[in-house]
Design a protein around this motif. Structure first.
Motif, PDB file in Angstrom:
ATOM      1  N   ASN A   6       1.002  -1.043  -0.039  1.00 17.07           N
ATOM      2  CA  ASN A   6      -0.097  -0.105  -0.064  1.00 17.07           C
ATOM      3  C   ASN A   6       1.034   1.323  -0.037  1.00 17.07           C
ATOM      4  OD1 ASN A   6      -2.283  -1.335   0.159  1.00 17.07           O
ATOM      5  ND2 ASN A   6      -2.769  -1.210   2.081  1.00 17.07           N
ATOM      6  N   PHE A   7       2.297   1.240   0.080  1.00 14.70           N
ATOM      7  CA  PHE A   7       3.005   2.278   0.152  1.00 14.70           C
ATOM      8  C   PHE A   7       3.446   2.325  -1.006  1.00 14.70           C
ATOM      9  CE2 PHE A   7       6.933   4.732   0.568  1.00 14.70           C
ATOM     10  CZ  PHE A   7       6.431   5.743   1.312  1.00 14.70           C
ATOM     11  N   VAL A   8       3.068   3.637  -1.750  1.00 15.83           N
ATOM     12  CA  VAL A   8       3.667   3.865  -3.154  1.00 15.83           C
ATOM     13  C   VAL A   8       4.361   5.257  -3.112  1.00 15.83           C
ATOM     14  CG1 VAL A   8       2.942   4.169  -5.549  1.00 15.83           C
ATOM     15  CG2 VAL A   8       1.991   2.395  -4.174  1.00 15.83           C
ATOM     16  N   ASP A   9       5.657   5.184  -3.460  1.00 18.96           N
ATOM     17  CA  ASP A   9       6.272   6.611  -3.269  1.00 18.96           C
ATOM     18  C   ASP A   9       6.645   6.876  -4.773  1.00 18.96           C
ATOM     19  OD1 ASP A   9       8.287   4.656  -3.650  1.00 18.96           O
ATOM     20  OD2 ASP A   9       9.581   5.448  -2.052  1.00 18.96           O
ATOM     21  N   TRP A  58      -0.253   9.701   2.839  1.00 15.92           N
ATOM     22  CA  TRP A  58       0.884   9.261   3.247  1.00 15.92           C
ATOM     23  C   TRP A  58       1.845   8.712   1.936  1.00 15.92           C
ATOM     24  CZ3 TRP A  58       2.746  11.333   7.443  1.00 15.92           C
ATOM     25  CH2 TRP A  58       1.914  11.593   8.505  1.00 15.92           C
ATOM     26  N   THR A  59       0.707   8.294   1.057  1.00 17.16           N
ATOM     27  CA  THR A  59       1.172   7.413  -0.133  1.00 17.16           C
ATOM     28  C   THR A  59       0.601   7.868  -1.543  1.00 17.16           C
ATOM     29  OG1 THR A  59       0.967   5.311  -1.077  1.00 17.16           O
ATOM     30  CG2 THR A  59      -0.690   6.063   0.526  1.00 17.16           C
ATOM     31  N   LEU A  61      -0.541   5.917  -3.441  1.00 22.70           N
ATOM     32  CA  LEU A  61      -1.380   4.478  -4.021  1.00 22.70           C
ATOM     33  C   LEU A  61      -2.533   4.915  -5.094  1.00 22.70           C
ATOM     34  CD1 LEU A  61      -1.753   1.489  -3.587  1.00 22.70           C
ATOM     35  CD2 LEU A  61      -3.110   2.107  -1.744  1.00 22.70           C
ATOM     36  N   LYS A  64      -1.651   5.098  -8.466  1.00 24.73           N
ATOM     37  CA  LYS A  64      -1.055   3.985  -9.318  1.00 24.73           C
ATOM     38  C   LYS A  64      -1.764   3.391 -10.419  1.00 24.73           C
ATOM     39  CE  LYS A  64       1.433  -0.275  -8.287  1.00 24.73           C
ATOM     40  NZ  LYS A  64       1.929  -1.222  -7.213  1.00 24.73           N
ATOM     41  N   THR A  98       5.757  15.601  -1.885  1.00 27.72           N
ATOM     42  CA  THR A  98       5.599  15.087  -3.616  1.00 27.72           C
ATOM     43  C   THR A  98       6.392  16.077  -4.312  1.00 27.72           C
ATOM     44  OG1 THR A  98       3.491  14.041  -2.929  1.00 27.72           O
ATOM     45  CG2 THR A  98       3.976  14.346  -5.437  1.00 27.72           C
ATOM     46  N   VAL A 199       9.107  -0.605   3.382  1.00 21.80           N
ATOM     47  CA  VAL A 199       8.795   0.604   3.181  1.00 21.80           C
ATOM     48  C   VAL A 199       9.185   1.617   4.396  1.00 21.80           C
ATOM     49  CG1 VAL A 199       6.713  -0.216   1.912  1.00 21.80           C
ATOM     50  CG2 VAL A 199       6.368   0.116   4.219  1.00 21.80           C
ATOM     51  N   HIS A 238      14.052   9.328   0.657  1.00 20.38           N
ATOM     52  CA  HIS A 238      13.440   9.914   1.924  1.00 20.38           C
ATOM     53  C   HIS A 238      14.121  10.629   2.977  1.00 20.38           C
ATOM     54  CE1 HIS A 238       9.741   8.007   0.249  1.00 20.38           C
ATOM     55  NE2 HIS A 238      10.651   6.772   0.268  1.00 20.38           N
TER      56      HIS A 238
END
Length: 334
Positions: A6-9, A58-59, A61, A64, A98, A199, A238
């Motif tokens: 679920n963490f997509v950066d 936070w992501t 996602l 995506k 972002t 992640v 990060h």
């Protein structure tokens, strides 16, 4: 904070902004006027594609699976100087931190750092001017108007750099996840093998007098991370956003604390020399394994010019003192 997949950066999206509406070439006509002057209105502008900061995200996602982002076209101008309606903007909400880049050139366009901040990613085309703009003493009835400007189609990259007050830096198995779980309500996945953390995990750490700060557990660095080895390169970005770096080195490391610290520092310097300017703290984790004599012996060989503290997350040793050190480093940060 969501775990695992679920963490997509990082996302790559195709953005197509709206085309501007055409200006009108209408000439005024009514019961009383057989040959009136130009009264064609301007076309509306095409829709922009806009990024908007949202502190609750936070992501990336949610973006995506949205490969194509398309804004609406502007509408043409009308008679009686009526301007066409602007095309609807497409607003993409993104987490703070972002960074927007042009996918073809790699150029960094801008960065979203505040809640509610909006920036145009792909501008819509301008609307065309109606024929009344072209009226002059020589040309009283222009029968032409401007077409609308085309929208833009570009591939963009959105990359997330986590915004936190303190970032945990260390090799896999340095006890970073355990520390985060002890000082905050975050529940990172913890197991006794390298690369458990795949992640970044974020936790809000409560401090005295109802104050708090955000701590990020960044996946373990390995030697060669700055050259893109393993997962390292993707995670080093990060660290760029953290105001204070907390180096975590386990008491049972195979090397000396100084050697391990130098290797970590070297990886960060090679990746981005500016990281060296950030305030640093050194925490020797798992120090419940040490007796007092051994601890005093190790103190002699600790790296100079960096505040250090022996802690144990499991035994809750020096955790409050560590928070004090972090808080004062955050406050001193320019």
């Amino acid at each position: 904070m969501s775990q695992g997949s679920n963490f997509v950066d990082y996302v790559k999206i195709c953005c197509r902004s709206g085309r501007g509406g055409a200006g009108s070439a209408h000439l005024h006509r009514d019961k009383k006027t057989a040959k009136g002057g130009p009264d064609g209105g301007d076309g509306g502008r095409g829709g922009h594609i806009i990024l908007k900061g949202n502190a609750q995200l936070w992501t990336l996602l949610h973006l995506k699976f949205r490969k194509h982002i398309i804004a609406k076209n502007g509408e043409p101008g009308g008679l009686s100087l009526r301007t066409g309606k602007d095309g609807d903007d497409e607003v993409l909400e993104v987490p703070l931190g972002t960074v927007a880049k042009d996918a073809e050139t790699g150029e960094i366009l801008f960065e979203i750092t505040h809640d509610g901040e909006t920036k145009i990613l792909t501008p819509g085309g301008r609307g065309g001017l109606g024929n009344w703009h072209f009226k002059s003493s020589v040309r009283q009835t222009p029968r032409f108007a401007q077409p609308g400007e085309a929208g833009q189609e570009r591939w963009m990259i959105l990359e997330l750099k986590i915004l936190a007050d303190v970032g945990l830096v260390g090799f896999p198995n340095a006890g970073k996840s355990t520390l985060l779980s002890v000082v905050s309500a975050a529940k990172p996945e913890i197991a006794d093998y390298p690369f458990t953390t795949l992640v970044p995990n974020l936790g809000i750490v409560s401090y005295r007098d109802n104050r708090s700060f955000i701590m990020a557990d960044i996946p373990g660095i390995i030697e060669g991370a700055s050259k893109g080895k393993g997962l390292g390169y993707r995670f080093l970005r990060h660290i760029e956003r953290n105001s204070v770096l907390l180096f975590t080195i386990p008491a049972d490391t195979g090397r000396t604390i100084s050697e391990e610290y130098k290797i970590l520092l070297n990886e960060l310097t090679e990746y981005n020399p500016e990281l060296i300017d950030k305030p640093r703290i050194l925490a020797i984790t798992k120090s419940d394994l040490l007796d007092e004599e051994l601890q005093n012996e190790m103190k002699e060989s600790l790296p100079e010019n960096v505040p250090s503290i022996f802690i144990s997350s499991v035994a809750q040793k020096n955790i409050t003192q560590l928070k004090d050190l972090i808080w004062s480093a955050i406050q001193q940060e320019p």
